[in-house]
Scaffold this active site. Sequence first.
Site, PDB file in Angstrom:
ATOM      1  N   HIS A  74       0.707  -1.223   0.048  1.00  0.00           N
ATOM      2  CA  HIS A  74      -0.079   0.033  -0.029  1.00  0.00           C
ATOM      3  C   HIS A  74       0.938   1.183   0.065  1.00  0.00           C
ATOM      4  CE1 HIS A  74       0.825   0.066   4.303  1.00  0.00           C
ATOM      5  NE2 HIS A  74       0.461  -1.062   4.263  1.00  0.00           N
ATOM      6  N   HIS A  75       2.269   1.073   0.146  1.00  0.00           N
ATOM      7  CA  HIS A  75       3.066   2.388   0.032  1.00  0.00           C
ATOM      8  C   HIS A  75       2.887   3.445   0.967  1.00  0.00           C
ATOM      9  CE1 HIS A  75       4.186  -0.137  -3.470  1.00  0.00           C
ATOM     10  NE2 HIS A  75       2.842   0.173  -3.986  1.00  0.00           N
ATOM     11  N   CYS A  76       2.259   3.053   2.192  1.00  0.00           N
ATOM     12  CA  CYS A  76       2.058   4.060   3.046  1.00  0.00           C
ATOM     13  C   CYS A  76       0.863   4.880   2.732  1.00  0.00           C
ATOM     14  CB  CYS A  76       3.364   4.820   3.306  1.00  0.00           C
ATOM     15  SG  CYS A  76       4.673   3.962   4.232  1.00  0.00           S
ATOM     16  N   CYS A  77       0.127   4.497   1.829  1.00  0.00           N
ATOM     17  CA  CYS A  77      -1.126   5.634   1.544  1.00  0.00           C
ATOM     18  C   CYS A  77      -2.431   4.474   1.601  1.00  0.00           C
ATOM     19  CB  CYS A  77      -0.717   6.139   0.188  1.00  0.00           C
ATOM     20  SG  CYS A  77      -0.718   4.844  -1.198  1.00  0.00           S
TER      21      CYS A  77
END
Length: 119
Positions: A74-77
């Site tokens: 989720h790439h910190c999002c």
Amino acid sequence: ALDYIVAQGLPNIQRWEQRLLQYATERLASLPQVQIVGQAPEKGPIISFVVKGAHHLDVGTLLDLKGVAVRTGHHCCQTAMQRFQLPGTVRISFGLYNSFSDVDRFIDALQAALRDLGL
């Protein structure tokens, strides 16, 4: 490293990265199993994508086994992923040190991964 970047010139680096981004985007878009997530104008040299019918971690693992480094998840999002109803994406990025042959190698590895997944 900083001296090298200054010698190359930031505008030249940005132009090169944009050329790689455009080339990689065109190559990825030609694969019917792939959906590119986010194509904002003037974005950085990063492409997030999903493979229809495959989990992002499986795609990333297969690419890793073929020598291609990507990020998955989720790439910190998390909020954006929830909004778009995505459990995660595969993300590849390009920089000054990459070439068109690196993009081709990535696409070849992705096509092999798609075959391995039966897609």
